[in-house]
Design a protein around this motif. Structure first.
Motif, PDB file in Angstrom:
ATOM      1  N   THR A  54      -8.336   7.885   2.403  1.00  0.00           N
ATOM      2  CA  THR A  54      -7.771   6.572   2.120  1.00  0.00           C
ATOM      3  C   THR A  54      -8.397   6.053   0.830  1.00  0.00           C
ATOM      4  O   THR A  54      -9.472   6.524   0.418  1.00  0.00           O
ATOM      5  N   TYR A  55      -7.772   5.080   0.238  1.00  0.00           N
ATOM      6  CA  TYR A  55      -8.305   4.458  -0.974  1.00  0.00           C
ATOM      7  C   TYR A  55      -9.705   3.897  -0.702  1.00  0.00           C
ATOM      8  O   TYR A  55     -10.623   4.102  -1.487  1.00  0.00           O
ATOM      9  N   GLU A  86      -4.504  13.726  -1.726  1.00  0.00           N
ATOM     10  CA  GLU A  86      -3.655  12.637  -1.258  1.00  0.00           C
ATOM     11  C   GLU A  86      -4.551  11.431  -1.038  1.00  0.00           C
ATOM     12  O   GLU A  86      -5.598  11.541  -0.387  1.00  0.00           O
ATOM     13  N   ILE A  87      -4.152  10.293  -1.580  1.00  0.00           N
ATOM     14  CA  ILE A  87      -4.905   9.051  -1.388  1.00  0.00           C
ATOM     15  C   ILE A  87      -3.987   8.071  -0.676  1.00  0.00           C
ATOM     16  O   ILE A  87      -3.013   7.580  -1.262  1.00  0.00           O
ATOM     17  N   LYS A  88      -4.279   7.803   0.594  1.00  0.00           N
ATOM     18  CA  LYS A  88      -3.458   6.915   1.416  1.00  0.00           C
ATOM     19  C   LYS A  88      -3.900   5.468   1.249  1.00  0.00           C
ATOM     20  O   LYS A  88      -5.034   5.195   0.869  1.00  0.00           O
ATOM     21  N   GLU A  89      -2.975   4.562   1.556  1.00  0.00           N
ATOM     22  CA  GLU A  89      -3.253   3.121   1.551  1.00  0.00           C
ATOM     23  C   GLU A  89      -3.768   2.630   0.200  1.00  0.00           C
ATOM     24  O   GLU A  89      -4.658   1.783   0.127  1.00  0.00           O
ATOM     25  N   THR A  90      -3.195   3.166  -0.874  1.00  0.00           N
ATOM     26  CA  THR A  90      -3.575   2.781  -2.231  1.00  0.00           C
ATOM     27  C   THR A  90      -2.876   1.482  -2.616  1.00  0.00           C
ATOM     28  O   THR A  90      -1.653   1.373  -2.453  1.00  0.00           O
ATOM     29  N   TYR A 143      -0.719  10.826  -5.002  1.00  0.00           N
ATOM     30  CA  TYR A 143      -1.309  12.158  -5.160  1.00  0.00           C
ATOM     31  C   TYR A 143      -1.962  12.219  -6.525  1.00  0.00           C
ATOM     32  O   TYR A 143      -1.364  11.813  -7.528  1.00  0.00           O
ATOM     33  N   SER A 163      -7.175  14.819   1.906  1.00  0.00           N
ATOM     34  CA  SER A 163      -6.543  13.526   2.130  1.00  0.00           C
ATOM     35  C   SER A 163      -7.613  12.497   2.482  1.00  0.00           C
ATOM     36  O   SER A 163      -8.452  12.738   3.355  1.00  0.00           O
ATOM     37  N   ASP A 170       0.872  -1.172   0.000  1.00  0.00           N
ATOM     38  CA  ASP A 170       0.000   0.000   0.000  1.00  0.00           C
ATOM     39  C   ASP A 170       0.904   1.215   0.000  1.00  0.00           C
ATOM     40  O   ASP A 170       1.960   1.203   0.629  1.00  0.00           O
ATOM     41  N   ALA A 171       0.483   2.279  -0.693  1.00  0.00           N
ATOM     42  CA  ALA A 171       1.295   3.495  -0.763  1.00  0.00           C
ATOM     43  C   ALA A 171       0.386   4.716  -0.761  1.00  0.00           C
ATOM     44  O   ALA A 171      -0.809   4.621  -1.024  1.00  0.00           O
ATOM     45  N   THR A 172       0.985   5.847  -0.479  1.00  0.00           N
ATOM     46  CA  THR A 172       0.281   7.121  -0.584  1.00  0.00           C
ATOM     47  C   THR A 172       0.566   7.699  -1.958  1.00  0.00           C
ATOM     48  O   THR A 172       1.726   7.746  -2.386  1.00  0.00           O
TER      49      THR A 172
END
Length: 92
Positions: free
Chosen positions: A72-73, A30-34, A19, A70, A15-17
């Protein structure tokens, strides 16, 4: 798993952050836990074409004006859609 960039078999699902610019160009989020792929050989982290398609479709189909800077996915994907599908994506 084989890395799409260096073709090493050292790639793993992670999983990654990331943009992402909104479709209307008004801002980036920002999309976290993608869901992503990270290769320990070349050091790259990337998203599959399928994940990119899911993000782009969702951003096109939701009300982005109320979107936080921001998320999360999972939060992004769970937002209610204004349309059932992207009628402007002719690749499908």
């Amino acid at each position: 798993m084989k890395c799409q960039w260096c073709e090493s078999y050292e790639a793993k699902e992670t999983d990654a952050t990331v943009y992402w610019e909104l479709p209307d160009g008004t801002k980036a989020i920002e999309i976290k836990e993608t869901p992503s792929i990270t290769c320990s050989e070349c050091g790259i982290t990337y998203q599959t074409d399928e994940t990119v398609g899911h993000i782009e479709d969702q951003l096109f189909l939701i009300n982005t004006s109320a979107l936080e800077k921001s998320v999360t996915y999972e939060q992004l994907m769970s937002l209610p859609r204004l349309l059932k599908r992207n009628y402007f994506d002719f690749s499908k």
